[in-house]
Design a protein around this motif. Structure first.
Motif, short mmCIF file in Angstrom:
data_model
loop_
_atom_site.label_atom_id
_atom_site.label_comp_id
_atom_site.label_asym_id
_atom_site.label_seq_id
_atom_site.Cartn_x
_atom_site.Cartn_y
_atom_site.Cartn_z
N SER A 1 0.82 -1.20 0.00
CA SER A 1 0.00 0.00 0.00
C SER A 1 0.86 1.26 0.00
O SER A 1 1.88 1.33 0.69
CB SER A 1 -0.92 0.02 1.22
OG SER A 1 -1.67 1.22 1.27
N VAL B 1 -0.64 4.21 0.66
CA VAL B 1 -1.42 5.15 1.47
C VAL B 1 -1.48 4.66 2.91
O VAL B 1 -1.81 3.50 3.16
CB VAL B 1 -2.85 5.31 0.92
CG1 VAL B 1 -3.69 6.19 1.84
CG2 VAL B 1 -2.82 5.90 -0.48
N PRO C 1 -3.47 5.41 6.39
CA PRO C 1 -4.63 6.15 6.90
C PRO C 1 -4.27 7.24 7.90
O PRO C 1 -4.93 8.27 7.97
CB PRO C 1 -5.47 5.04 7.57
CG PRO C 1 -5.08 3.79 6.84
CD PRO C 1 -3.62 3.96 6.52
N PRO D 1 -2.59 11.60 6.14
CA PRO D 1 -3.45 12.06 5.04
C PRO D 1 -2.68 12.51 3.80
O PRO D 1 -3.17 12.40 2.69
CB PRO D 1 -4.22 13.22 5.67
CG PRO D 1 -4.21 12.95 7.13
CD PRO D 1 -2.90 12.29 7.41
N SER E 1 -2.44 10.14 0.81
CA SER E 1 -3.57 10.02 -0.11
C SER E 1 -3.76 11.29 -0.93
O SER E 1 -4.24 11.26 -2.06
CB SER E 1 -4.86 9.70 0.65
OG SER E 1 -5.18 10.72 1.58
#
Length: 242
Positions: free
Chosen positions: A13, A15, A17, A20, A23
């Motif tokens: 991944s 990204v 969480p 921010p 993303s």
């Protein structure tokens, strides 16, 4: 094409969480159409649209960073003197004031870094062979520390910042790019990056006020400088013969 099942592996991944910004500035997760885009290229500046670099461009065995500055070596002797920097700026259309300022900043700030000895050049010359020593911080990291071109990093400029159109940057997006790449306690690098992108935007923005991906790639390998000079010379010849 990369396997989507493999890409969707949480271990891969891009990204987080809890962060921010990861993303807000996405990176390319799929095949770019370039073999091994993560490998720095010494001689060419490829992207998804030009996987072999600039068509017909003679790199003369120079690194991509050397190609970026070689246009300003007006007599091709491997040394860029202040007056050559000035002549190069004029050749691509900058006015006298900007050309003078560019000459003072570039040769004044970077000359010493490129010298072979601890002694400075009294003429503030730049040695093309050592131009990698003048690479500053707070940049896009498209050039590695040896002056090679990293396709993956170049593509990230657009996945992260081209929010309006995928292959063009607006003035606001160029500013966001410069701001995002700033390193802590690096006033010289951040100011240099701001100057470089500001000059590129003022010179190369299209009729809609965007900086195109192809124009930016041409700046990285220097090919667009020769193209601009050729077009300007051709225009002058046509004007004088009219």
């Amino acid at each position: 094409m990369a396997d989507r099942k493999e890409i969707n592996d949480p271990a891969l991944s891009t990204v987080a969480p809890g962060a921010p910004v990861t993303s807000q500035r996405p990176v390319t997760e799929y095949n770019l159409g370039i073999p091994y885009p993560q490998i720095p290229r010494a001689l060419v500046a490829p992207d998804a649209e030009n996987p072999s670099g600039t068509p017909g461009y003679n790199n003369r065995g120079l690194s991509v960073l050397q190609q970026h500055v070689a246009f300003f070596d007006r007599n091709n002797d491997g040394i860029i003197y202040p007056w050559e920097t000035f002549q190069g700026f004029r050749a691509i259309g900058f006015n006298l004031l900007r050309s003078f300022f560019g000459m003072v900043f570039i040769n004044g700030a970077l000359s010493y870094c490129t010298q072979d000895s601890w002694l400075p050049s009294p003429l503030f010359s730049l040695l093309v062979k050592n131009i990698h020593k003048a690479k500053h911080g707070s940049d896009s990291e498209v050039y590695d520390t040896e002056g090679r071109f990293v396709p993956e990093k170049f593509e990230e400029i657009f996945t992260k910042f081209a929010k309006t159109e995928p292959l063009r940057l607006s003035s606001e997006e160029v500013s966001a790019l410069v701001q995002a790449n700033r390193n802590a306690y690096d006033p010289f690098g951040s100011n240099a990056a701001n100057l470089e992108w500001s000059l590129a935007y003022s010179l190369l923005k299209d009729k809609d006020g965007f900086l195109t991906k192809e124009a930016i790639r041409g700046v990285y390998d220097g090919s667009i400088f020769y193209e601009i000079e050729r077009k300007r010379q051709q225009s002058k010849m046509e004007g004088s013969s009219a």
